[in-house]
Design an enzyme around this catalytic site. Structure first.
Site, PDB file in Angstrom:
ATOM      1  N   ARG A   8     -40.386  28.898  28.157  1.00 13.66           N
ATOM      2  CA  ARG A   8     -40.025  29.890  29.180  1.00 13.66           C
ATOM      3  C   ARG A   8     -38.629  30.455  28.963  1.00 13.66           C
ATOM      4  O   ARG A   8     -38.301  31.538  29.461  1.00 13.66           O
ATOM      5  CB  ARG A   8     -40.219  29.300  30.578  1.00 13.66           C
ATOM      6  CG  ARG A   8     -41.710  29.085  30.904  1.00 13.66           C
ATOM      7  CD  ARG A   8     -41.929  28.482  32.261  1.00 13.66           C
ATOM      8  NE  ARG A   8     -41.344  27.178  32.411  1.00 13.66           N
ATOM      9  CZ  ARG A   8     -41.927  26.035  32.037  1.00 13.66           C
ATOM     10  NH1 ARG A   8     -43.140  26.050  31.499  1.00 13.66           N
ATOM     11  NH2 ARG A   8     -41.307  24.880  32.197  1.00 13.66           N
ATOM     12  N   GLU A  10     -36.904  10.339  29.926  1.00 11.04           N
ATOM     13  CA  GLU A  10     -37.031   9.168  30.797  1.00 11.04           C
ATOM     14  C   GLU A  10     -37.923   8.121  30.114  1.00 11.04           C
ATOM     15  O   GLU A  10     -37.610   6.939  30.096  1.00 11.04           O
ATOM     16  CB  GLU A  10     -37.627   9.609  32.138  1.00 11.04           C
ATOM     17  CG  GLU A  10     -37.424   8.597  33.227  1.00 11.04           C
ATOM     18  CD  GLU A  10     -37.964   9.100  34.557  1.00 11.04           C
ATOM     19  OE1 GLU A  10     -38.278  10.293  34.659  1.00 11.04           O
ATOM     20  OE2 GLU A  10     -38.081   8.269  35.479  1.00 11.04           O
TER      21      GLU A  10
HETATM   22  P1  AMP Z   1     -34.455  18.809  31.640  1.00 11.47           P
HETATM   23  O1  AMP Z   1     -34.340  18.511  30.168  1.00 11.47           O
HETATM   24  O2  AMP Z   1     -34.783  17.618  32.461  1.00 11.47           O
HETATM   25  O3  AMP Z   1     -33.239  19.566  32.163  1.00 11.47           O
HETATM   26  O4  AMP Z   1     -35.718  19.735  31.821  1.00 11.47           O
HETATM   27  C1  AMP Z   1     -35.624  21.065  31.525  1.00 11.47           C
HETATM   28  C2  AMP Z   1     -36.884  21.587  30.891  1.00 11.47           C
HETATM   29  O5  AMP Z   1     -38.068  21.097  31.522  1.00 11.47           O
HETATM   30  C3  AMP Z   1     -36.903  23.080  31.017  1.00 11.47           C
HETATM   31  O6  AMP Z   1     -37.313  23.604  29.763  1.00 11.47           O
HETATM   32  C4  AMP Z   1     -37.882  23.361  32.124  1.00 11.47           C
HETATM   33  O7  AMP Z   1     -38.717  24.434  31.758  1.00 11.47           O
HETATM   34  C5  AMP Z   1     -38.697  22.110  32.299  1.00 11.47           C
HETATM   35  N1  AMP Z   1     -38.721  21.597  33.696  1.00 11.47           N
HETATM   36  C6  AMP Z   1     -38.181  20.442  34.124  1.00 11.47           C
HETATM   37  N2  AMP Z   1     -38.422  20.236  35.415  1.00 11.47           N
HETATM   38  C7  AMP Z   1     -39.117  21.311  35.842  1.00 11.47           C
HETATM   39  C8  AMP Z   1     -39.670  21.710  37.111  1.00 11.47           C
HETATM   40  N3  AMP Z   1     -39.543  20.941  38.232  1.00 11.47           N
HETATM   41  N4  AMP Z   1     -40.306  22.884  37.190  1.00 11.47           N
HETATM   42  C9  AMP Z   1     -40.442  23.658  36.088  1.00 11.47           C
HETATM   43  N5  AMP Z   1     -39.975  23.340  34.874  1.00 11.47           N
HETATM   44  C10 AMP Z   1     -39.311  22.179  34.740  1.00 11.47           C
END
Ligand code: AMP
Length: 175
Positions: A62, A99
């Site tokens: 995205r 995680e």
């Molecule tokens: P993080 O590495 O935990 O910051 O997760 C970020 C990535 O996971 C991004 O590429 C987001 O598109 C996806 N992502 C994580 N949590 C969500 C959520 N609650 N809703 C949509 N996309 C998420």
């Protein structure tokens, strides 16, 4: 500004997707509205206008949607940061902790130079692991990095803490 759209009203919460306990932030209503999508990209670009960004690095998948539009708006090139084994040329790869388990991001090894000024783009900042991994990849080139631009920040997951000293800009925050 009173004429700004309420962009958060174009985000749909989808409980238990892709697995139980996750509230997925669905951006497709925002993308489907020409006014909301245009304003999103304009506001993301305005935060970095005049900063002479030469490359926007979008994170699969995205981050490609917002990153490509932002690159055009900022008159910068676009660089994809992808999941493993998708890019056809030689790559730099970075493995990072999730995680449960690990994940990998890759970038073409000739995608950037030390003369570039790079803005990293994704849709959502959650725990910050993805953004931190993209930062490592981009910094490998010796490029200047302007920061991370995302549409949605899940502040309660404290993603900024994993990106210490790195500028983060978000349009919509959930506390
Ligand atoms: P993080 O590495 O935990 O910051 O997760 C970020 C990535 O996971 C991004 O590429 C987001 O598109 C996806 N992502 C994580 N949590 C969500 C959520 N609650 N809703 C949509 N996309 C998420």
């Amino acid at each position: 500004m009173s004429n700004e759209l309420d962009l958060a009203s174009f985000i749909r919460d989808v409980p238990d997707f892709p697995k139980a306990g996750i509230v997925f932030k669905d951006i497709t209503p925002l993308l489907g509205s020409s006014a909301a999508f245009e304003e999103t990209v304009e506001r993301m670009a305005a935060a970095f206008a005049g900063r002479e960004i030469t490359k926007v690095a979008g994170i699969e998948s995205r981050g490609f949607i917002f990153g490509a539009a932002l690159a055009v708006q900022l008159a910068a090139g676009f660089v994809p940061i992808r999941k493993p084994k998708k890019l056809p040329w030689r790559t730099f790869r970075h493995e990072y902790e999730l995680e449960y388990g690990t994940d990998v991001l890759e970038i073409h090894d000739d995608a950037l130079t030390s003369g570039d000024h790079v803005l990293i783009v994704d849709d959502v900042l959650a725990t910050g692991g993805t953004g931190a991994a993209a930062r490592v990849l981009v910094e490998r080139f010796g490029s200047r990095v302007a920061g991370l631009s995302i549409v949605i920040e899940l502040e309660f997951l404290k993603g900024r803490d994993r990106l210490k000293g790195f500028p983060v800009h978000s349009l919509i925050q959930y506390r």
